[in-house]
Enzyme design. Sequence first.
Site, short mmCIF file in Angstrom:
data_model
loop_
_atom_site.label_atom_id
_atom_site.label_comp_id
_atom_site.label_asym_id
_atom_site.label_seq_id
_atom_site.Cartn_x
_atom_site.Cartn_y
_atom_site.Cartn_z
N HIS A 164 19.67 35.92 22.93
CA HIS A 164 20.06 37.34 23.74
C HIS A 164 18.75 37.55 24.81
O HIS A 164 17.71 37.16 24.40
CB HIS A 164 20.40 38.50 22.74
N ARG B 131 25.94 34.47 25.15
CA ARG B 131 26.94 35.52 24.50
C ARG B 131 27.66 36.70 25.60
O ARG B 131 28.71 37.13 25.20
CB ARG B 131 26.41 36.40 23.40
N ARG C 211 32.46 38.10 15.48
CA ARG C 211 31.90 39.38 15.42
C ARG C 211 32.51 40.60 15.84
O ARG C 211 32.00 41.72 15.67
CB ARG C 211 30.61 39.32 16.07
N GLU D 180 23.22 46.69 17.26
CA GLU D 180 22.73 46.82 18.55
C GLU D 180 23.75 46.17 19.80
O GLU D 180 24.25 46.61 20.61
CB GLU D 180 21.19 46.46 19.17
N ASP D 181 24.36 45.00 18.99
CA ASP D 181 25.20 44.17 19.66
C ASP D 181 26.70 44.77 19.85
O ASP D 181 27.25 43.97 20.67
CB ASP D 181 25.37 42.78 19.01
N CYS E 259 17.61 44.99 17.53
CA CYS E 259 19.02 44.72 17.18
C CYS E 259 19.33 45.42 16.00
O CYS E 259 20.62 45.47 15.80
CB CYS E 259 19.36 43.19 17.19
N LEU F 229 24.96 34.12 11.84
CA LEU F 229 25.00 32.77 12.79
C LEU F 229 23.53 32.59 13.26
O LEU F 229 22.68 33.68 13.41
CB LEU F 229 25.63 33.40 13.86
N ASP G 58 26.99 39.18 10.28
CA ASP G 58 25.76 39.96 11.25
C ASP G 58 25.91 41.33 11.72
O ASP G 58 25.39 41.73 12.54
CB ASP G 58 26.08 39.04 12.58
#
Length: 258
Positions: free
Chosen positions: A163, A133, A87, A67-68, A248, A19, A62
């Site tokens: 982010h 997000r 995701r 980290e997300d 990330c 993305l 992704d």
Amino acid sequence: MPSKQALVRRPGPRLAEGLVTHIERRPVDTALALRQWESYVQALRDHGWHTTEVGPADDCPDAVFVEDSMVVFRNVALLARPGAGERRAEVPAARAAVEALGCSANEVRAPGTLDGGDVLKVGDTVYVGRGGRTNADGVRQLRAAFEPLGARVVAVPVSRVLHLKSAVTALPDGTVVGHPPLVDDPAAFPRFLPVPEEAGAHVVLLGGGKLLMSASAPQSAELFADLGYQPVVVDIGEFEKLEGCVTCLSVRLRELYA
């Protein structure tokens, strides 16, 4: 002693489909991206970090931005509920990996959304980006999970980047660094240092005053060196095409005690 554990996840076959929201899409060289990822992981290892590879999520382009998938405070992991629905399949393998390291795990539940990249920890202060997000209920659930552990949760606006940690990170002394055109409210942070390049806003604290950072921010690296820090530079250019940065590509767990 504090731990130096890091979770990483190798780039999958669909990486180039990742993305993008605030930049123009550019072609991604997946073979080069893999070499860059390997160099990034090696830089962590070279500075005393033990890396654990999270299981693949090859249908999720992704997933390398591991980290997300979570936020960890002390030994508690809050599993994310990503704001991009496609995701969410990244999270189960990340949960298994962090639980295997001894963390207890909670999870964000609907209607909350939270991406780990929206959370910046500076000591016991936990800044959370409220924006694209991460929604208000995600912030509420983050607060409920970590304030009983001694965290002070501060919500800050994010509208100019993907982010919060696309805009700001922090130096070892707690000074928040950011590229001013991308920071909604520098005054939200008690100490803010502007940096001359977007990628200069992204540092990973390796320990001992060493800062892992992107090769695309040489002026910022010089600034940090003048402040007495030691930049450790890696090329992550293929991931920057997907709004990725040095933070990330891993989850750092610093507060696991034997």
